[in-house]
Each structure stands twice: as C-alpha cells, then as structure tokens.
Scaffold this motif. Sequence first.
Motif, PDB file in Angstrom:
ATOM      1  N   ILE A  40     -35.224 -54.805 121.793  1.00 47.77           N
ATOM      2  CA  ILE A  40     -35.144 -54.107 120.497  1.00 47.77           C
ATOM      3  C   ILE A  40     -36.044 -52.872 120.514  1.00 47.77           C
ATOM      4  CG2 ILE A  40     -35.628 -54.308 118.027  1.00 47.77           C
ATOM      5  CD1 ILE A  40     -34.857 -57.325 118.346  1.00 47.77           C
ATOM      6  N   THR A  41     -37.261 -53.055 121.043  1.00 45.98           N
ATOM      7  CA  THR A  41     -38.196 -51.925 121.110  1.00 45.98           C
ATOM      8  C   THR A  41     -37.624 -50.801 121.965  1.00 45.98           C
ATOM      9  OG1 THR A  41     -40.002 -53.491 120.963  1.00 45.98           O
ATOM     10  CG2 THR A  41     -40.574 -51.281 121.663  1.00 45.98           C
ATOM     11  N   ASP A  42     -37.070 -51.165 123.136  1.00 47.89           N
ATOM     12  CA  ASP A  42     -36.496 -50.138 124.018  1.00 47.89           C
ATOM     13  C   ASP A  42     -35.367 -49.390 123.318  1.00 47.89           C
ATOM     14  OD1 ASP A  42     -38.228 -50.743 125.954  1.00 47.89           O
ATOM     15  OD2 ASP A  42     -36.823 -51.834 127.249  1.00 47.89           O
ATOM     16  N   ASP A  74     -37.719 -64.846 123.306  1.00 51.29           N
ATOM     17  CA  ASP A  74     -38.213 -64.048 122.190  1.00 51.29           C
ATOM     18  C   ASP A  74     -38.824 -62.736 122.659  1.00 51.29           C
ATOM     19  OD1 ASP A  74     -37.551 -65.171 119.906  1.00 51.29           O
ATOM     20  OD2 ASP A  74     -39.614 -65.708 119.277  1.00 51.29           O
ATOM     21  N   LEU A  75     -39.635 -62.881 123.708  1.00 53.15           N
ATOM     22  CA  LEU A  75     -40.343 -61.709 124.242  1.00 53.15           C
ATOM     23  C   LEU A  75     -39.369 -60.678 124.809  1.00 53.15           C
ATOM     24  CD1 LEU A  75     -43.660 -62.584 126.077  1.00 53.15           C
ATOM     25  CD2 LEU A  75     -43.062 -60.408 124.972  1.00 53.15           C
ATOM     26  N   ARG A 134     -49.267 -46.113 120.077  1.00 56.46           N
ATOM     27  CA  ARG A 134     -48.948 -47.420 119.505  1.00 56.46           C
ATOM     28  C   ARG A 134     -50.197 -48.154 119.061  1.00 56.46           C
ATOM     29  NH1 ARG A 134     -43.581 -49.022 120.963  1.00 56.46           N
ATOM     30  NH2 ARG A 134     -42.911 -47.240 122.149  1.00 56.46           N
ATOM     31  N   ASN A 140     -41.175 -46.117 116.287  1.00 58.31           N
ATOM     32  CA  ASN A 140     -40.562 -45.837 117.595  1.00 58.31           C
ATOM     33  C   ASN A 140     -41.176 -44.575 118.199  1.00 58.31           C
ATOM     34  OD1 ASN A 140     -39.269 -43.758 116.265  1.00 58.31           O
ATOM     35  ND2 ASN A 140     -37.222 -44.255 117.023  1.00 58.31           N
ATOM     36  N   TYR A 142     -37.796 -50.136 106.219  1.00 54.39           N
ATOM     37  CA  TYR A 142     -37.808 -49.254 107.390  1.00 54.39           C
ATOM     38  C   TYR A 142     -37.484 -47.842 106.927  1.00 54.39           C
ATOM     39  CZ  TYR A 142     -32.726 -48.824 108.250  1.00 54.39           C
ATOM     40  OH  TYR A 142     -31.401 -48.524 108.160  1.00 54.39           O
ATOM     41  N   GLU A 184     -36.226 -60.376 124.026  1.00 51.83           N
ATOM     42  CA  GLU A 184     -35.449 -59.784 122.930  1.00 51.83           C
ATOM     43  C   GLU A 184     -36.255 -58.693 122.229  1.00 51.83           C
ATOM     44  OE1 GLU A 184     -34.117 -62.968 120.505  1.00 51.83           O
ATOM     45  OE2 GLU A 184     -32.326 -63.302 121.738  1.00 51.83           O
ATOM     46  N   LYS A 185     -37.543 -58.985 122.042  1.00 52.79           N
ATOM     47  CA  LYS A 185     -38.411 -58.020 121.377  1.00 52.79           C
ATOM     48  C   LYS A 185     -38.479 -56.719 122.182  1.00 52.79           C
ATOM     49  CE  LYS A 185     -42.913 -57.794 119.405  1.00 52.79           C
ATOM     50  NZ  LYS A 185     -44.238 -58.371 119.465  1.00 52.79           N
ATOM     51  N   GLU A 186     -38.563 -56.893 123.500  1.00 52.58           N
ATOM     52  CA  GLU A 186     -38.634 -55.734 124.385  1.00 52.58           C
ATOM     53  C   GLU A 186     -37.341 -54.913 124.308  1.00 52.58           C
ATOM     54  OE1 GLU A 186     -40.924 -56.800 128.085  1.00 52.58           O
ATOM     55  OE2 GLU A 186     -39.240 -55.663 128.913  1.00 52.58           O
ATOM     56  N   PHE A 223     -44.186 -51.217 112.951  1.00 54.52           N
ATOM     57  CA  PHE A 223     -43.605 -50.649 114.180  1.00 54.52           C
ATOM     58  C   PHE A 223     -43.275 -49.178 113.957  1.00 54.52           C
ATOM     59  CE2 PHE A 223     -39.807 -49.320 116.477  1.00 54.52           C
ATOM     60  CZ  PHE A 223     -40.170 -49.616 117.784  1.00 54.52           C
TER      61      PHE A 223
END
Length: 358
Positions: free
Chosen positions: A10-12, A3-4, A52, A41, A119, A6-8, A39
């Motif tokens: 997506i954020t990147d 999960d972590l 952030r 970007n 969004y 994947e989150k990273e 969120f």
Amino acid sequence: MVDLIEKELITDTLDDLTVGVGIFYVPDFDDLESITYVFMNRVILYEMRKTREEVFGNKIIEVAPEAFEHEGGRLVMQTYANIARDGGSLDLGIVEYSNELVAGLYECSVHQIKKHYVYVQLRNVTELEQTKMELERKNEDLKQFNYIVSHDLQEPLNSIISFTNILNSEKNKLSEIGQRSIDVLATSANRMKAFIRGILEFSKIGVKEKEWVSIKDLIVNLKIDLSNLIQERNAIVDYQGPAIEVNAYSLDLTKLFQNLIVNGIKYTHQDTQPIITIRVKELEKSFEFSVQDNGIGIAEEHFEEIFKVFQRLHRRDQYSGTGIGLSHCKKVVELHGGEIWLTSKIGEGTTFYFTIPK
Ligand code: ADP
C-alpha cells in the motif's frame, strides 16, 4: 507477516502516485492541535521538504506550527476536523502552503476514511497558476494591441481613403501621372484596410463562450450574408448534412465556414458556375465536416503552406485577398481541438475537411 507485506504494498502504491496523499487522525474534534499525521506519501513529503521520521505519528502543531499562524491554515485544519466528525468530502479549491523552505499553491480536497480519520489529496498547481496569470497578462496585451490597431491605425487610414476619394472625384484636373498615382493609392489603402480588418478578426478568435450551434441554421444565415457574392457568381451553396448541433464558438465557426465557402466561390474560374457542397460525417468522438468546390484546385506541394498567415498562391490581379483566411480557419479548428486538411487536384476542385470534437 502478511500484514507487513500488505502495508508495504500500500505504501509503495501511494508513494508511486503523482498526487500528494496524506492521512490524518483527529482524536478530539474540538481541539485542532490534536490533529496527527498518520501517513504522507512521497509527493507530500517532498512538498513539505520533510522526512517520514519527522512526520509520522506526530502532531501538525509540532511539525508544521506555521500552519496555525494564519487564517487560511487554521481553516484547512478546521475542515479536517469537520470531515473527520461528519463524514463526506470537500473540495477546498486552491490553498496556499508555505514553510521556511517552500511556498506554493495546491489544489486540495479532504475525504473521510472512517470516523476520526481523513485523507487529503494535494496537487501542486503553482506553475500552472503562474502560467495562467502570464497568459491573462498576455491576453491583456493582445487586447491593448487590438485597440491600437483598430483605432490608432484605422483612423489615419480612413483619412487617406477619404482624401483619395476627394482627389478621385477631381481626377480629370490631375496630370496623367497624378491620375495613375491616385489609382494606386486607392487600391493600396483599401488593401491595407482589408489587412487590418483581417488581423483584428484573427486576434478576436475564441473570446466568447461556447454554445450549441445548429449547422443547418448557420449555413442558412451565411447564405443570406453572402447573397451578393452568391448572386454575382450564380453559385450553388448546398448543405447535405443532417440537422446536428455542435458545442462551439459560434462566431468563429461561422467565420470558418464563411472563409471556406468564399474561397470555394472565389477560386473557381469565372466561366464556371461555382458549386459548393457542405457535408458532415459523424465519427465516434467528433463531427467531420467537408466543404467541396469545383474550382481551380491546389497543387499538392502547397497543401501545407496555404495555412500559413499571409501565404497566397496567386497574384493580386488574378484573385484578390490577404492570405489570412485559411490561417484563420486553422486557428479556429485548433481552438476547438480539431484538425483541418484538404484533398485537391488542379482543375478538378478542392475539398477542405475539418473536425470539431463532440
Ligand atoms: P486569400 O484567399 O485571402 O488569399 P487564404 O488564406 O484564404 O487567403 O488562402 C490562401 C491561398 O490558398 C489563396 O491565395 C489561394 O491561392 C489558395 N486557396 C484557398 N482556398 C482555395 C480553394 N478553395 N481553391 C483553390 N485555391 C485556394
């Protein structure tokens, strides 16, 4: 753990985008002050000059209270709430955003992700809009310049031409030097008139809207307009292409063909019957036109310079002209996003090619 990661990822990915992307949570559709940042970007954070930590998980009212202080800002947030409730997307066009550090214009659209979540996509168009405004101002200047050229310059010139004509009708009363002077004056004044007309037409390129133009009809009409010249030189002007239509500035496209056809006839030896053949080839993304003549030809070393304004290869007493025609053609072709070029051999004729995108 997955999960972590994947989150990273997506954020990147979102951080890498060149548009601003922000996600908002709207817990209470009737309370705009409840809207919370989920969120933002990198691009949006930069536009807001925030970090952030300052933003994520906090309410807009806490981070950017200025957004609530003007009608435009409240309207944008009302849109977030409506889309979060009703779904769909909305293009807000260009909105203004400013805080104590920044001020700019942004192209903005809002989209629902799922109920309560939207969004937002933002693109900073401040510079683009400024350039547009500058361009509009310059166009205005150009129009003003046109006006001066057409009225203020043509008027005294017309007087010179009229009085030259009067003197010409009384020519036999003048001395020999007077008679010669009148001839030079008349020729120069008429040339200047041709220049002014040329400059005016040059600066009028692209002022109207594009429309669908039938090339066959365009050539038929041009042959009528040019019938004097065609008859005088016993020229053949032949369109050998299919019946196609192109999306173009009709008057400019007509002028483009006219210049190439007239040049083809003009730059053919007096004792040769001019034969002008117009063809078209359909390419994947454009139409490629060609205008071929059987004229005097152009040496390869002049292929580039002839497209420059006022550049001529001949003396006035050989072939009349102003040297504006081909630069006009180039400007029209470039306005449509196409290219113009030629092939030629001295004594064997010239073919001009140009493309007009579909
Ligand atoms: P103008 O005809 O008024 O001189 P243009 O810009 O139309 O101006 O053309 C520039 C020069 O290119 C002309 O002076 C002529 O020397 C040459 N030229 C143009 N078209 C042809 C052609 N079809 N055949 C030979 N020479 C040409």
